[in-house]
Design a protein around this motif. Structure first.
Motif, PDB file in Angstrom:
ATOM      1  N   GLY A 112       0.839  -1.305   0.038  1.00 27.88           N
ATOM      2  CA  GLY A 112      -0.017   0.004  -0.178  1.00 27.88           C
ATOM      3  C   GLY A 112       0.792   1.142  -0.087  1.00 27.88           C
ATOM      4  N   GLN A 113       2.133   1.013   0.185  1.00 20.83           N
ATOM      5  CA  GLN A 113       2.944   2.243   0.315  1.00 20.83           C
ATOM      6  C   GLN A 113       3.439   2.840  -1.187  1.00 20.83           C
ATOM      7  N   GLN A 114       3.380   2.044  -2.123  1.00 20.82           N
ATOM      8  CA  GLN A 114       3.728   2.576  -3.528  1.00 20.82           C
ATOM      9  C   GLN A 114       5.174   3.232  -3.576  1.00 20.82           C
ATOM     10  N   THR A 115       6.132   2.571  -2.792  1.00 19.63           N
ATOM     11  CA  THR A 115       7.502   3.127  -2.940  1.00 19.63           C
ATOM     12  C   THR A 115       8.155   2.878  -4.198  1.00 19.63           C
ATOM     13  N   VAL A 116       8.656   3.762  -4.583  1.00 13.64           N
ATOM     14  CA  VAL A 116       9.422   3.676  -6.012  1.00 13.64           C
ATOM     15  C   VAL A 116      10.849   3.073  -5.857  1.00 13.64           C
ATOM     16  N   ASP A 117      11.221   2.296  -6.644  1.00  9.08           N
ATOM     17  CA  ASP A 117      12.594   1.558  -6.621  1.00  9.08           C
ATOM     18  C   ASP A 117      13.756   2.709  -6.686  1.00  9.08           C
ATOM     19  N   PRO A 118      14.487   2.371  -5.608  1.00  5.89           N
ATOM     20  CA  PRO A 118      15.632   3.334  -5.447  1.00  5.89           C
ATOM     21  C   PRO A 118      16.596   3.708  -6.651  1.00  5.89           C
ATOM     22  N   SER A 119      16.488   2.563  -7.689  1.00  3.60           N
ATOM     23  CA  SER A 119      17.269   2.738  -8.873  1.00  3.60           C
ATOM     24  C   SER A 119      16.552   3.460  -9.999  1.00  3.60           C
ATOM     25  N   ILE A 120      15.552   3.976 -10.000  1.00  2.00           N
ATOM     26  CA  ILE A 120      14.966   4.570 -10.872  1.00  2.00           C
ATOM     27  C   ILE A 120      15.528   5.855 -11.012  1.00  2.00           C
ATOM     28  N   LYS A 121      15.871   6.078 -12.223  1.00  2.09           N
ATOM     29  CA  LYS A 121      16.576   7.618 -12.607  1.00  2.09           C
ATOM     30  C   LYS A 121      16.307   7.933 -14.018  1.00  2.09           C
ATOM     31  N   ALA A 122      16.400   9.197 -14.437  1.00  2.00           N
ATOM     32  CA  ALA A 122      16.264   9.324 -16.023  1.00  2.00           C
ATOM     33  C   ALA A 122      17.507   8.665 -16.686  1.00  2.00           C
ATOM     34  N   PRO A 123      17.169   8.278 -17.931  1.00  2.00           N
ATOM     35  CA  PRO A 123      18.580   7.574 -18.496  1.00  2.00           C
ATOM     36  C   PRO A 123      19.258   8.535 -19.295  1.00  2.00           C
ATOM     37  N   VAL A 124      20.598   8.272 -19.457  1.00  2.00           N
ATOM     38  CA  VAL A 124      21.494   9.248 -19.995  1.00  2.00           C
ATOM     39  C   VAL A 124      21.416   8.851 -21.347  1.00  2.00           C
ATOM     40  N   ILE A 125      21.013   9.869 -22.172  1.00  2.00           N
ATOM     41  CA  ILE A 125      21.002   9.562 -23.628  1.00  2.00           C
ATOM     42  C   ILE A 125      21.997  10.705 -24.531  1.00  2.00           C
ATOM     43  N   ASN A 126      22.778  10.139 -25.054  1.00  2.00           N
ATOM     44  CA  ASN A 126      23.828  10.764 -26.091  1.00  2.00           C
ATOM     45  C   ASN A 126      23.795  10.360 -27.237  1.00  2.00           C
ATOM     46  N   SER A 127      23.007   9.230 -27.768  1.00  3.65           N
ATOM     47  CA  SER A 127      22.975   8.750 -29.252  1.00  3.65           C
ATOM     48  C   SER A 127      21.938   8.138 -29.230  1.00  3.65           C
ATOM     49  N   ASP A 128      21.611   7.848 -30.589  1.00  5.37           N
ATOM     50  CA  ASP A 128      20.397   6.972 -30.943  1.00  5.37           C
ATOM     51  C   ASP A 128      20.269   5.652 -30.315  1.00  5.37           C
ATOM     52  N   ALA A 129      21.662   5.105 -30.019  1.00  2.00           N
ATOM     53  CA  ALA A 129      21.529   3.659 -29.798  1.00  2.00           C
ATOM     54  C   ALA A 129      21.226   3.867 -28.145  1.00  2.00           C
ATOM     55  N   ASP A 130      21.543   4.737 -27.478  1.00  2.78           N
ATOM     56  CA  ASP A 130      20.975   5.099 -26.054  1.00  2.78           C
ATOM     57  C   ASP A 130      19.612   5.256 -26.020  1.00  2.78           C
ATOM     58  N   LEU A 131      19.064   6.002 -27.021  1.00  2.00           N
ATOM     59  CA  LEU A 131      17.458   6.209 -26.825  1.00  2.00           C
ATOM     60  C   LEU A 131      16.924   4.657 -27.083  1.00  2.00           C
ATOM     61  N   ILE A 132      17.627   3.959 -28.098  1.00  3.12           N
ATOM     62  CA  ILE A 132      16.525   2.665 -28.369  1.00  3.12           C
ATOM     63  C   ILE A 132      16.824   1.863 -27.059  1.00  3.12           C
ATOM     64  N   LYS A 133      17.858   1.888 -26.424  1.00  3.96           N
ATOM     65  CA  LYS A 133      18.203   0.897 -24.994  1.00  3.96           C
ATOM     66  C   LYS A 133      17.194   1.442 -24.114  1.00  3.96           C
ATOM     67  N   ALA A 134      17.036   2.619 -24.069  1.00  3.73           N
ATOM     68  CA  ALA A 134      15.936   3.419 -23.094  1.00  3.73           C
ATOM     69  C   ALA A 134      14.705   3.098 -23.192  1.00  3.73           C
ATOM     70  N   VAL A 135      14.123   2.818 -24.238  1.00  2.29           N
ATOM     71  CA  VAL A 135      12.952   2.340 -24.768  1.00  2.29           C
ATOM     72  C   VAL A 135      12.784   0.959 -24.432  1.00  2.29           C
TER      73      VAL A 135
END
Length: 450
Positions: A112-135
């Motif tokens: 009932g707490q809906q605690t977010v996973d502490p590893s969650i953070k915005a991905p680092v995207i510097n290339s098309d490959a980074d964006l595809i991996k993020a998706v």
């Protein structure tokens, strides 16, 4: 005139548009989305996409958080599954899917707490490959219903990518009752636009077009205003207003209407220079890039005469249909039919214990009148199903050959090209279950080819 311009000819009134004039019944179009609290437990199915199923990456007793990866696969044609609640894994089980196959499940008891996973953070995207991996890491699949892994769709081979000049965003939402996509636009337009920009630049297209049916004037006006402000060299962003005739949201119909191009049998949208994405998919992509929060919730329309409070609701993925209905005020008497999805392409459910999947976009609860339980009568050879079919198939013959088990004839009649839109069954005066027969016929063809 555009090549293969049947869509343009339909607009000009020169040829009849395929499909059917289904009633809209968009009762919840003005209902703002309500967030449903975490249920007592969620059932996370390990097969929520086309392709290889995931295997559980957790075991009974493990503590998980919102966004924790609980299922994954090494196969490229797959997408990870994330927990939609915080709590404890209480069971690894299996479930019978709507197509008759079995899939593994991870059952999580919510704290009932809906605690977010502490590893969650915005991905680092510097290339098309980074964006595809993020998706890929976001767990994103086609949210319009098909469940195609999005990272595969936006990473075509170089020779295919070179020929793609159109990104088409599907916001037609042509199914009766359903309104989550129009609410996505009205409530989260910033992410819709940002998602369009991200994918358009990634694919290096010339045109980024969002198709919206003309029965959604507020969404058309808003997106027209916002896209007019987008300035990216070499890319034109625009809204395509579509006629409100089912099934405008079908991928091949949308391509025809927006570009005048027709996808040949057995081919993909990329073969005619197009990539098609659902409007909610691009919004989820943009949100993940900004926040790192994967796909853990789904906006649904809950409607029908058999539910007390029709509404648009955002629910944790894995919530049971029963819990969603209870949040919407419960059943209004004994339901005659519960449908996952819309009335045209959705599936009637044998039980309301089944969980919400990533690609679910609605739960409809019908009473006997809405469910239309009329008896089937003999085919009168009127030809209405043939006229209505967007794929120019012959539904009555497909039904007949399915009943006879004649797979060679089914293949000759291109049964696999059927998109199961339901137009044939809708217009049939004999109330024949044509779509169900065609689905069975497809199964016969698949089995015969194995």
């Amino acid at each position: 005139m555009a090549k293969n311009s049947n869509g343009l000819l339909c607009k000009l009134g020169i040829v009849k548009s395929p499909g059917a004039p289904v009633p809209h019944r968009k009762h919840t179009k003005d209902c703002a989305t309500v967030d449903m609290p975490a249920p007592a437990k969620v059932t996370m199915v390990m097969q929520q996409h086309i392709g290889a199923p995931c295997a559980p990456t957790v075991k009974v007793g493990d503590e998980v958080f919102v966004g924790t990866v609980i299922g994954d696969s090494t196969a490229p044609f797959s997408a990870p599954i994330h927990s939609s609640v915080s709590g404890k894994v209480v069971k690894i089980d299996s479930i019978l899917m709507q197509n008759g196959s079995k899939a593994q499940t991870v059952i999580i008891e919510s704290d009932g707490q809906q605690t977010v996973d502490p590893s969650i953070k915005a991905p680092v995207i510097n290339s098309d490959a980074d964006l595809i991996k993020a998706v890929h890491d976001s767990g994103l699949v086609g949210l319009g219903g098909a469940g195609f892994p999005t990272h595969i769709k936006i990473s075509p081979k170089p020779e295919v990518k070179a020929a793609i000049d159109h990104l088409l965003i599907n916001a037609a939402e042509c199914e009766p009752y359903l309104t989550p996509d129009v609410r996505q636009i009205l409530e989260d337009s910033e992410n819709v636009v940002e998602g369009m920009k991200l994918v358009a630049k990634l694919l290096d297209v010339k045109y980024a077009v969002i198709g919206i049916e003309d029965n959604k004037p507020e969404a058309i006006k808003l997106m027209t205003e916002l896209l007019a402000q987008v300035k990216i060299d070499g890319i034109t962003f625009k809204v395509e207003t579509l006629p409100s005739r089912y099934p405008q949201g079908a991928e091949k119909v949308l391509i025809d209407q927006c570009t005048g191009r027709q996808v040949p049998p057995g081919k993909l949208p990329s073969d005619v220079g197009c990539v098609v994405m659902n409007v909610t998919s691009v919004a989820v992509l943009a949100n993940y890039v900004k926040t790192g929060m994967p796909l853990t919730t789904k906006r649904l329309t809950v409607d029908g005469a058999g539910v007390n409070k029709p509404m648009n609701v955002r629910v944790p993925i894995g919530t049971s249909i029963k819990d969603v209905i209870e949040f919407c005020g419960g059943y209004k008497g004994a339901p005659a039919k519960v449908i996952s999805g819309g009335p045209m392409m959705g599936m009637a459910m044998a039980s309301d214990d089944f969980p919400i999947l990533k690609q679910n976009n609605g739960i409809l609860v019908f009473d006997r009148e809405e469910a239309d339980l009329s008896a089937t009568t003999d085919c009168i050879r009127c030809g209405r199903c043939v006229n209505a079919c967007p794929m120019n198939l012959m539904p009555t013959k497909l039904e007949a050959y399915t009943n006879l088990g004649r797979t060679d004839e089914l293949q000759k009649l291109n049964i696999m090209n059927c998109m199961e839109c339901g137009c044939c069954a809708f217009v049939c005066p004999a109330n024949r279950r044509l779509v169900q027969s065609i689905r069975l016929g497809k199964g016969l063809v698949r089995n015969a080819s194995n």
